[in-house]
Scaffold this active site. Structure first.
Site, PDB file in Angstrom:
ATOM      1  N   SER A  89      12.501-118.739  60.499  1.00 43.34           N
ATOM      2  CA  SER A  89      13.693-119.371  60.158  1.00 43.34           C
ATOM      3  C   SER A  89      14.907-118.682  60.822  1.00 43.34           C
ATOM      4  CB  SER A  89      13.842-119.503  58.704  1.00 43.34           C
ATOM      5  OG  SER A  89      14.165-118.068  57.824  1.00 43.34           O
ATOM      6  N   HIS A  95      25.617-118.428  63.014  1.00 38.85           N
ATOM      7  CA  HIS A  95      27.105-118.993  62.900  1.00 38.85           C
ATOM      8  C   HIS A  95      28.046-118.171  64.045  1.00 38.85           C
ATOM      9  CE1 HIS A  95      26.765-119.863  58.520  1.00 38.85           C
ATOM     10  NE2 HIS A  95      25.692-118.885  58.569  1.00 38.85           N
ATOM     11  N   HIS A 133      20.709-124.121  61.917  1.00 37.95           N
ATOM     12  CA  HIS A 133      19.577-123.892  61.033  1.00 37.95           C
ATOM     13  C   HIS A 133      18.367-124.446  61.431  1.00 37.95           C
ATOM     14  CE1 HIS A 133      17.107-124.675  57.507  1.00 37.95           C
ATOM     15  NE2 HIS A 133      17.157-123.230  57.303  1.00 37.95           N
ATOM     16  N   ASN A 148      13.847-123.808  60.561  1.00 36.08           N
ATOM     17  CA  ASN A 148      12.878-123.273  60.035  1.00 36.08           C
ATOM     18  C   ASN A 148      11.391-124.049  60.247  1.00 36.08           C
ATOM     19  OD1 ASN A 148      11.665-124.852  57.617  1.00 36.08           O
ATOM     20  ND2 ASN A 148      14.034-124.618  57.023  1.00 36.08           N
ATOM     21  N   VAL A 149      10.416-123.296  60.444  1.00 41.40           N
ATOM     22  CA  VAL A 149       9.140-124.121  60.609  1.00 41.40           C
ATOM     23  C   VAL A 149       8.259-123.111  59.909  1.00 41.40           C
ATOM     24  CG1 VAL A 149       8.600-122.819  62.932  1.00 41.40           C
ATOM     25  CG2 VAL A 149       7.432-124.826  62.246  1.00 41.40           C
ATOM     26  N   ARG A 150       7.170-123.690  59.337  1.00 47.09           N
ATOM     27  CA  ARG A 150       6.291-122.964  58.329  1.00 47.09           C
ATOM     28  C   ARG A 150       4.844-123.329  58.459  1.00 47.09           C
ATOM     29  NH1 ARG A 150       9.410-119.523  57.681  1.00 47.09           N
ATOM     30  NH2 ARG A 150      11.057-119.285  56.068  1.00 47.09           N
ATOM     31  N   HIS A 206      26.650-135.030  45.022  1.00 49.76           N
ATOM     32  CA  HIS A 206      28.091-134.927  44.237  1.00 49.76           C
ATOM     33  C   HIS A 206      29.237-135.199  45.124  1.00 49.76           C
ATOM     34  CE1 HIS A 206      26.967-130.963  46.310  1.00 49.76           C
ATOM     35  NE2 HIS A 206      28.358-130.685  46.233  1.00 49.76           N
TER      36      HIS A 206
END
Length: 195
Positions: free
Chosen positions: A102, A106, A116, A118-120, A185
């Site tokens: 991951s 910034h 951002h 990620n790979v899993r 929200h």
């Protein structure tokens, strides 16, 4: 990599691939930034609920990145978390391994988006049963100042990457991401989201 249910899953090949991916990302970003990532190897205590190890690479105070992190982890546990078995009831109660990479970047320039990715690979195992495994992951941009051309380029690049595997994948995965990353929200998507 030999990945099918008729053969043993090659954990060593997975590890080599993911560590190589981490190295390719940190090397490429270091070449662009002019600063290097500092690596920190870590190991979970054997008595912890989640066991495993990893390597975290951090670049602080770079020329392009204010801060960037690229992490590799290989963890295992005695039971799949409910969040994983909710959509895959066949893995409930199984032990598991998860391995992947991951990153979060910034940038210094507020006109360059935070990114951002990620790979899993997840492997759920139970005695006398075939392992259940799958890959997952994603990537997103969070701009401070939105630029329509950048948003279009991001989505087109994602579509172009998926199209060789089926033209139905990008619309399906994009819809999934738009729903998953929607901030109810705030009544808005996280990142560049919906185009």
């Amino acid at each position: 990599m030999p990945f099918n249910l008729q053969t043993q899953i090659d954990i060593a090949a997975l590890k080599d691939y993911f560590l190589g991916l981490q190295d390719r990302i940190t090397s490429a970003m270091s070449a662009l930034d002019g600063e290097v990532f500092v690596a920190d190897n870590w190991q979970k205590p054997e008595d912890s609920k989640l066991k495993g190890y990893g390597r975290t690479c951090i670049l602080n105070d770079g020329n392009i990145l204010e801060k960037g992190g690229v992490g590799f982890s290989h963890v295992r546990g005695d039971q799949m978390p409910p969040s994983a078995s909710h959509h895959r009831p066949e893995v409930a109660g199984r032990s598991f391994e998860a391995m992947g990479v991951s990153l979060v970047f910034h940038p210094r320039n507020p006109k360059v988006p935070t990114t951002h990715m990620n790979v899993r690979c997840f492997i759920a195992q139970a005695p006398d049963k075939e392992p259940v495994w799958w890959f997952g992951g994603g990537f997103d941009l969070t701009p401070y100042y939105g630029v329509d051309e950048d948003c279009k380029h991001f989505h087109q690049t994602a579509k172009d990457a998926l199209n060789p595997f089926g033209e139905d994948l990008y619309p399906r995965f994009k819809k999934w991401c738009d729903e998953y990353f929607y901030l109810k929200h705030r009544e808005e998507p996280r990142g560049i989201g919906i185009l």
